[in-house]
Design a protein around this motif. Structure first.
Motif, short mmCIF file in Angstrom:
data_model
loop_
_atom_site.label_atom_id
_atom_site.label_comp_id
_atom_site.label_asym_id
_atom_site.label_seq_id
_atom_site.Cartn_x
_atom_site.Cartn_y
_atom_site.Cartn_z
N ASN A 39 62.01 29.02 31.50
CA ASN A 39 62.62 27.45 31.77
C ASN A 39 63.36 27.36 33.04
O ASN A 39 63.73 26.15 33.46
N GLU A 40 63.93 28.35 33.31
CA GLU A 40 64.86 28.30 34.71
C GLU A 40 64.16 28.32 35.90
O GLU A 40 64.79 28.07 37.04
N LYS A 41 62.68 28.70 35.84
CA LYS A 41 62.34 28.97 37.14
C LYS A 41 61.09 28.11 36.96
O LYS A 41 60.39 28.07 36.04
N LEU A 42 60.16 27.55 38.10
CA LEU A 42 59.22 27.09 38.24
C LEU A 42 57.96 28.05 38.48
O LEU A 42 58.22 29.13 39.18
N ASN A 43 56.82 27.89 37.97
CA ASN A 43 55.50 28.73 38.21
C ASN A 43 54.85 28.13 39.19
O ASN A 43 54.70 26.88 39.16
N VAL A 44 54.53 29.03 40.37
CA VAL A 44 53.73 28.35 41.32
C VAL A 44 52.40 29.46 41.55
O VAL A 44 52.70 30.78 41.27
N TYR A 45 51.39 28.80 41.52
CA TYR A 45 50.12 29.32 41.35
C TYR A 45 49.18 29.55 42.80
O TYR A 45 49.30 28.53 43.29
N LEU A 46 49.18 30.48 43.37
CA LEU A 46 48.46 30.77 44.61
C LEU A 46 47.10 31.60 44.34
O LEU A 46 46.92 32.54 44.03
N PHE A 47 46.02 30.65 44.49
CA PHE A 47 44.66 31.12 44.40
C PHE A 47 44.21 31.64 45.68
O PHE A 47 44.30 31.06 46.70
N TYR A 48 43.68 32.79 45.85
CA TYR A 48 43.54 33.41 47.35
C TYR A 48 42.08 34.26 47.04
O TYR A 48 41.57 34.47 45.91
N GLY A 49 41.63 34.37 48.32
CA GLY A 49 40.39 35.11 48.47
C GLY A 49 40.90 36.39 49.23
O GLY A 49 41.71 36.35 50.20
N ASP A 50 40.32 37.46 48.50
CA ASP A 50 40.42 39.02 49.15
C ASP A 50 40.10 39.02 50.54
O ASP A 50 38.82 38.81 50.82
N GLY A 51 41.07 39.16 51.63
CA GLY A 51 40.63 39.33 52.87
C GLY A 51 40.45 37.99 53.78
O GLY A 51 40.52 37.74 54.96
N CYS A 52 41.05 36.85 53.01
CA CYS A 52 41.34 35.49 53.84
C CYS A 52 42.56 35.63 54.50
O CYS A 52 43.63 35.53 54.21
N PRO A 53 42.37 35.27 55.94
CA PRO A 53 43.59 35.36 56.96
C PRO A 53 44.44 34.17 56.78
O PRO A 53 45.57 34.34 56.71
N HIS A 54 44.10 33.07 56.02
CA HIS A 54 44.83 31.95 55.86
C HIS A 54 45.76 32.33 54.42
O HIS A 54 46.96 32.08 54.48
N CYS A 55 45.25 33.12 53.52
CA CYS A 55 45.89 33.42 52.55
C CYS A 55 46.81 34.30 52.81
O CYS A 55 48.25 34.29 52.32
N GLU A 56 46.41 35.47 53.66
CA GLU A 56 47.58 36.17 54.19
C GLU A 56 48.68 35.45 54.83
O GLU A 56 50.07 35.89 54.59
N GLU A 57 48.74 34.41 55.92
CA GLU A 57 49.57 33.70 56.54
C GLU A 57 50.45 32.93 55.48
O GLU A 57 51.66 32.87 55.65
N LEU A 58 49.92 32.45 54.42
CA LEU A 58 50.36 31.76 53.56
C LEU A 58 51.66 32.60 52.74
O LEU A 58 52.74 32.36 52.58
#
Length: 166
Positions: free
Chosen positions: A58-77
């Motif tokens: 309840n104290e923290k927000l859950n943030v969900y990151l869906f990514y693709g293994d090897g995706c360069p934009h995912c790595e940058e994020l």
């Protein structure tokens, strides 16, 4: 050596010992502070998690990151998320879910996006509260920080996964 010279030598030696002890204590204290700060730093990585890993706080927000293994934009994020100031560690927990090779995670992404009336548009897909961000560029950084901070400060934080499970 006269008595006065001996006293002066002893005073000088005492001062040198005290200065050395102070320097030693400062060095030890500095190392301790660095170690404590490093141990409190949250290291965010693209570690493949699954639905079973998701917890609620309840104290923290859950943030969900869906990514693709090897995706360069995912790595940058994830690099951007890692560079957020320490105060953000108190705002949210990050769940990283690989979707290219994990069909269960891919289904979860599709289902959570459907809860938010969104269609999958690729990765990275970042869900913060009821906001969805696709892709990544540095131009998004202020908007992402704002979304995390504003949602985490709400008394009733929105969690799409929790809504999906009810």
């Amino acid at each position: 050596m006269t008595k006065k010279e001996t006293l002066n030598t002893n005073k000088f030696e005492t001062i040198i010992v005290l200065i050395s002890a102070c320097i030693f204590l400062i060095v030890v204290a500095t190392i301790a502070i660095v170690v404590v700060n490093e141990s409190q730093k949250v290291e965010r990585t693209l570690t493949e998690q699954t639905e079973e890993d998701i917890k609620f706080n309840n104290e923290k927000l859950n943030v969900y990151l869906f990514y693709g293994d090897g995706c360069p934009h995912c790595e940058e994020l994830i690099e951007f998320l890692n560079k957020l100031p320490e105060k953000y560690n108190d705002y949210f927990d990050l769940y990283t879910l690989e979707v290219w090779y994990n069909l269960n995670n891919n289904d979860l992404m599709t289902n959570l996006l459907a809860e938010l009336n969104e269609d999958p548009e690729g990765v990275p897909c970042l869900i913060i509260g009821n906001q969805v961000f696709f892709g990544y560029s540095t131009s998004m950084e202020q908007e992402l920080k704002k979304a995390i901070k504003e949602e985490s400060e709400k008394a009733n934080k929105f969690d799409v996964y929790q809504q999906y499970n009810t």
